[in-house]
Write a protein that holds these residues in place. Structure first.
Motif, PDB file in Angstrom:
ATOM      1  N   LEU A 175     -21.466 -12.146   2.724  1.00 43.30           N
ATOM      2  CA  LEU A 175     -21.550 -13.389   1.974  1.00 43.30           C
ATOM      3  C   LEU A 175     -20.341 -14.228   2.354  1.00 43.30           C
ATOM      4  O   LEU A 175     -19.203 -13.748   2.251  1.00 43.30           O
ATOM      5  N   ARG A 176     -20.579 -15.441   2.791  1.00 40.37           N
ATOM      6  CA  ARG A 176     -19.444 -16.325   3.085  1.00 40.37           C
ATOM      7  C   ARG A 176     -18.951 -16.915   1.771  1.00 40.37           C
ATOM      8  O   ARG A 176     -19.719 -17.519   1.011  1.00 40.37           O
ATOM      9  N   PHE A 177     -17.667 -16.727   1.513  1.00 40.58           N
ATOM     10  CA  PHE A 177     -17.083 -17.248   0.278  1.00 40.58           C
ATOM     11  C   PHE A 177     -16.877 -18.753   0.389  1.00 40.58           C
ATOM     12  O   PHE A 177     -16.286 -19.243   1.356  1.00 40.58           O
ATOM     13  N   VAL A 178     -17.373 -19.468  -0.619  1.00 44.20           N
ATOM     14  CA  VAL A 178     -17.155 -20.905  -0.741  1.00 44.20           C
ATOM     15  C   VAL A 178     -16.368 -21.170  -2.022  1.00 44.20           C
ATOM     16  O   VAL A 178     -15.358 -21.862  -2.023  1.00 44.20           O
ATOM     17  N   ASP A 179     -16.868 -20.616  -3.114  1.00 46.54           N
ATOM     18  CA  ASP A 179     -16.189 -20.699  -4.405  1.00 46.54           C
ATOM     19  C   ASP A 179     -16.765 -19.609  -5.303  1.00 46.54           C
ATOM     20  O   ASP A 179     -17.740 -18.938  -4.942  1.00 46.54           O
ATOM     21  N   ALA A 180     -16.149 -19.409  -6.449  1.00 49.85           N
ATOM     22  CA  ALA A 180     -16.535 -18.303  -7.327  1.00 49.85           C
ATOM     23  C   ALA A 180     -17.963 -18.448  -7.838  1.00 49.85           C
ATOM     24  O   ALA A 180     -18.690 -17.458  -7.947  1.00 49.85           O
ATOM     25  N   ASP A 181     -18.386 -19.672  -8.140  1.00 47.85           N
ATOM     26  CA  ASP A 181     -19.740 -19.864  -8.661  1.00 47.85           C
ATOM     27  C   ASP A 181     -20.791 -19.495  -7.618  1.00 47.85           C
ATOM     28  O   ASP A 181     -21.786 -18.836  -7.934  1.00 47.85           O
ATOM     29  N   THR A 182     -20.578 -19.925  -6.377  1.00 49.51           N
ATOM     30  CA  THR A 182     -21.516 -19.592  -5.311  1.00 49.51           C
ATOM     31  C   THR A 182     -21.525 -18.093  -5.051  1.00 49.51           C
ATOM     32  O   THR A 182     -22.588 -17.492  -4.836  1.00 49.51           O
ATOM     33  N   LEU A 183     -20.346 -17.478  -5.094  1.00 44.91           N
ATOM     34  CA  LEU A 183     -20.271 -16.031  -4.908  1.00 44.91           C
ATOM     35  C   LEU A 183     -21.010 -15.311  -6.014  1.00 44.91           C
ATOM     36  O   LEU A 183     -21.737 -14.345  -5.766  1.00 44.91           O
ATOM     37  N   ARG A 184     -20.856 -15.765  -7.230  1.00 44.23           N
ATOM     38  CA  ARG A 184     -21.553 -15.141  -8.368  1.00 44.23           C
ATOM     39  C   ARG A 184     -23.060 -15.149  -8.142  1.00 44.23           C
ATOM     40  O   ARG A 184     -23.745 -14.147  -8.374  1.00 44.23           O
ATOM     41  N   VAL A 185     -23.596 -16.273  -7.672  1.00 47.91           N
ATOM     42  CA  VAL A 185     -25.032 -16.363  -7.401  1.00 47.91           C
ATOM     43  C   VAL A 185     -25.434 -15.346  -6.336  1.00 47.91           C
ATOM     44  O   VAL A 185     -26.416 -14.619  -6.482  1.00 47.91           O
ATOM     45  N   GLY A 186     -24.666 -15.273  -5.253  1.00 44.69           N
ATOM     46  CA  GLY A 186     -24.980 -14.332  -4.178  1.00 44.69           C
ATOM     47  C   GLY A 186     -24.925 -12.887  -4.637  1.00 44.69           C
ATOM     48  O   GLY A 186     -25.772 -12.062  -4.251  1.00 44.69           O
ATOM     49  N   LEU A 187     -23.941 -12.561  -5.455  1.00 44.95           N
ATOM     50  CA  LEU A 187     -23.822 -11.187  -5.957  1.00 44.95           C
ATOM     51  C   LEU A 187     -24.948 -10.859  -6.933  1.00 44.95           C
ATOM     52  O   LEU A 187     -25.463  -9.738  -6.953  1.00 44.95           O
ATOM     53  N   ARG A 188     -25.357 -11.842  -7.700  1.00 42.47           N
ATOM     54  CA  ARG A 188     -26.476 -11.629  -8.624  1.00 42.47           C
ATOM     55  C   ARG A 188     -27.765 -11.391  -7.844  1.00 42.47           C
ATOM     56  O   ARG A 188     -28.553 -10.506  -8.173  1.00 42.47           O
ATOM     57  N   GLN A 189     -27.961 -12.147  -6.775  1.00 49.67           N
ATOM     58  CA  GLN A 189     -29.166 -11.979  -5.958  1.00 49.67           C
ATOM     59  C   GLN A 189     -29.223 -10.592  -5.326  1.00 49.67           C
ATOM     60  O   GLN A 189     -30.306 -10.072  -5.045  1.00 49.67           O
ATOM     61  N   ARG A 190     -28.061  -9.975  -5.115  1.00 49.15           N
ATOM     62  CA  ARG A 190     -28.004  -8.630  -4.515  1.00 49.15           C
ATOM     63  C   ARG A 190     -27.916  -7.531  -5.558  1.00 49.15           C
ATOM     64  O   ARG A 190     -27.674  -6.377  -5.223  1.00 49.15           O
ATOM     65  N   GLY A 191     -28.079  -7.902  -6.828  1.00 46.84           N
ATOM     66  CA  GLY A 191     -28.118  -6.909  -7.893  1.00 46.84           C
ATOM     67  C   GLY A 191     -26.779  -6.352  -8.325  1.00 46.84           C
ATOM     68  O   GLY A 191     -26.726  -5.364  -9.070  1.00 46.84           O
ATOM     69  N   LEU A 192     -25.675  -7.001  -7.901  1.00 45.42           N
ATOM     70  CA  LEU A 192     -24.351  -6.511  -8.284  1.00 45.42           C
ATOM     71  C   LEU A 192     -23.872  -7.099  -9.595  1.00 45.42           C
ATOM     72  O   LEU A 192     -22.942  -6.578 -10.209  1.00 45.42           O
ATOM     73  N   LEU A 193     -24.504  -8.166 -10.021  1.00 52.76           N
ATOM     74  CA  LEU A 193     -24.218  -8.788 -11.323  1.00 52.76           C
ATOM     75  C   LEU A 193     -25.520  -9.018 -12.043  1.00 52.76           C
ATOM     76  O   LEU A 193     -26.564  -9.231 -11.412  1.00 52.76           O
ATOM     77  N   ALA A 194     -25.446  -9.015 -13.342  1.00 57.37           N
ATOM     78  CA  ALA A 194     -26.640  -9.263 -14.159  1.00 57.37           C
ATOM     79  C   ALA A 194     -26.961 -10.752 -14.187  1.00 57.37           C
ATOM     80  O   ALA A 194     -26.092 -11.585 -14.035  1.00 57.37           O
TER      81      ALA A 194
END
Length: 194
Positions: A175-194
């Motif tokens: 995942l290319r980091f842009v900002d925390a909000d975008t990272l949160r979305v990417g991590l959620r899509q991969r099942g790492l966050l609810a």
């Protein structure tokens, strides 16, 4: 669940090199880049040289380096990027395994002393200790191997596109980091966050 391999500077923590360090030297960034030894910092990041030799080699013309002043400048500038610390707390609470995968010298300890990243991750793969820098494929393959996992079982988060591409070329998702909000979305899509 994927193991997170996290870049540190400009992904989790503000990198002082681009603003505060030029100000410390009373230069603009282009002038600083033009005056630096082309290999000294990379050798420092790879653990090939220590602070004393860095101070001797930092500038191409070998002018003196105020090492203590530079260290103090950098320490004062290290801070979590906006939204990152709450995200790390959430990942830790979900039991996500996290490791630093960072191109950095022994000064990673200054970041740790200031911000306490070990509350969230292990400083497992820092170039000064592994002897390899991203985007070398061995930086990613070696990290996965040391964890006893396949590259595909890990997820790199990094702000640099070339590092993300290099990880993906060996089968490690990124995942290319842009900002925390975008990272949160990417991590959620991969099942790492609810």
């Amino acid at each position: 669940m994927a193991i997170l391999l996290l870049d540190v500077l400009d992904t989790l923590v503000h990198d002082p090199f681009f603003r505060e360090v030029p100000e410390f030297f009373a230069m603009d960034l282009d002038t600083l880049l033009a005056s630096k030894d082309r290999h000294a910092w990379t050798d420092f990041e790879l653990g090939r040289i220590g602070e004393t030799e860095l101070a001797e080699r930092y500038f191409a013309d070998r002018r003196p380096l105020d090492l203590a002043g530079l260290r103090a400048c950098m320490v004062a500038s290290y801070r979590f990027l906006p939204g990152i610390e709450p995200l790390l707390v959430e990942l830790r609470e979900r039991g996500v395994e996290m490791h630093a995968l960072s191109n950095y010298p022994i000064w990673w300890r200054m970041i740790e002393d200031r911000l306490g990243l070990t509350r969230y991750l292990a400083w497992s793969f820092v170039s000064c200790e592994t002897g390899v820098r991203k985007p070398d494929p061995q930086a990613f393959a070696g990290a996965a191997a040391r964890l006893g996992r396949r590259a595909s079982d890990c997820l790199l988060v990094d702000d640099r596109p070339d590092n993300c591409r290099a990880a993906e070329q060996i089968g490690m998702p990124a995942l290319r980091f842009v900002d925390a909000d975008t990272l949160r979305v990417g991590l959620r899509q991969r099942g790492l966050l609810a």
